[in-house]
Design an enzyme around this catalytic site. Structure first.
Site, short mmCIF file in Angstrom:
data_model
loop_
_atom_site.label_atom_id
_atom_site.label_comp_id
_atom_site.label_asym_id
_atom_site.label_seq_id
_atom_site.Cartn_x
_atom_site.Cartn_y
_atom_site.Cartn_z
N LYS A 88 0.83 -1.21 0.00
CA LYS A 88 0.00 0.00 0.00
C LYS A 88 0.86 1.26 0.00
O LYS A 88 0.64 2.19 -0.79
CB LYS A 88 -0.92 0.00 1.22
CG LYS A 88 -1.80 1.23 1.34
CD LYS A 88 -2.55 1.24 2.67
CE LYS A 88 -1.60 1.56 3.82
NZ LYS A 88 -2.30 1.71 5.11
N ASP A 100 -5.90 0.72 0.72
CA ASP A 100 -6.17 1.07 2.10
C ASP A 100 -7.54 0.49 2.46
O ASP A 100 -8.29 0.05 1.60
CB ASP A 100 -6.18 2.59 2.26
CG ASP A 100 -5.85 3.02 3.68
OD1 ASP A 100 -5.89 2.16 4.59
OD2 ASP A 100 -5.56 4.20 3.88
#
Length: 217
Positions: free
Chosen positions: A138, A157
């Protein structure tokens, strides 16, 4: 596959499309004209973001640059600036380690030069995940998007995953995000973006906007 929720967010996308495009162009401009130090600041920012507000993370980076410590301070000195992010002591250590990785034998920051040698976005991302403490898939995607390489990669996320469930792109939020699961979801998101004609980098910022009410970093 388009469901009712998609048409809701498509309407919002059409309202803010120009603002999203402007922000994405700003990201690309950072890479085109930014210095090694500018790119290093963006990379450092993404070390600070996990479980912390993006605005607080960027404020900490800005303050450290203004006071001249981002590129020179010890972990103890940097941690004094990180009271507004979580896990400040660990993140301060990660920033120092990153700086050491991105400094040449003459003491010069080489972050942009270093990543320019890698031909593909995937190669850049793999290197980040495998070599930079405090950054996983991420965070690596977040950095690359923030310097203009977000067209083919996802920033998964929790709020993005939640929206992907609502859009029926995935069935549920996974309990853990292994590399295999991350890339599988990214591929589904990529195909969905092609079907709906919303570019992937724009789609991410759109979903961020729906959560935060602004287009930031």
């Amino acid at each position: 596959m388009k469901n009712e929720y998609f048409y809701e967010i498509e309407k919002k996308y059409n309202e803010i499309k120009n603002d999203i495009e402007k922000r994405l162009e700003e990201y690309r401009e950072i890479w085109r004209n930014g210095s090694n130090e500018d790119i290093h600041a963006e990379l450092s920012f993404c070390i600070l973001t996990p479980q912390s507000k993006a605005r607080n993370a960027w404020k900490a980076i800005t303050n450290m640059r203004e006071d001249g410590v981002l590129f020179t301070g010890t972990a103890e000195e940097l941690s004094e600036y990180l009271n507004i992010v979580r896990f400040k002591n660990n993140k301060a250590k990660y920033l120092v380690e990153l700086r050491n990785q991105m400094t040449d034998e003459n003491g010069k920051i080489i972050t942009k030069d270093f990543f320019m040698k890698m031909e593909t976005v995937q190669e850049k991302r793999e290197w980040i995940v495998n070599n930079i403490k405090g950054m996983a898939w991420k965070e690596a995607g977040h950095f690359l998007r923030n310097v203009g390489f977000g067209d083919e990669i996802a920033i998964l996320d929790r709020h993005i995953l939640k929206n992907l469930v609502r859009l029926q792109v995935i069935d549920e939020i996974p309990k853990t995000l292994t590399k295999k699961i991350y890339l599988e979801i990214e591929d589904k998101m990529k195909r969905y973006c092609k079907e709906t004609n919303i570019p992937m980098a724009s789609f991410d910022l759109l979903l961020w906007y729906l959560e935060a009410g602004e287009i930031f970093k």
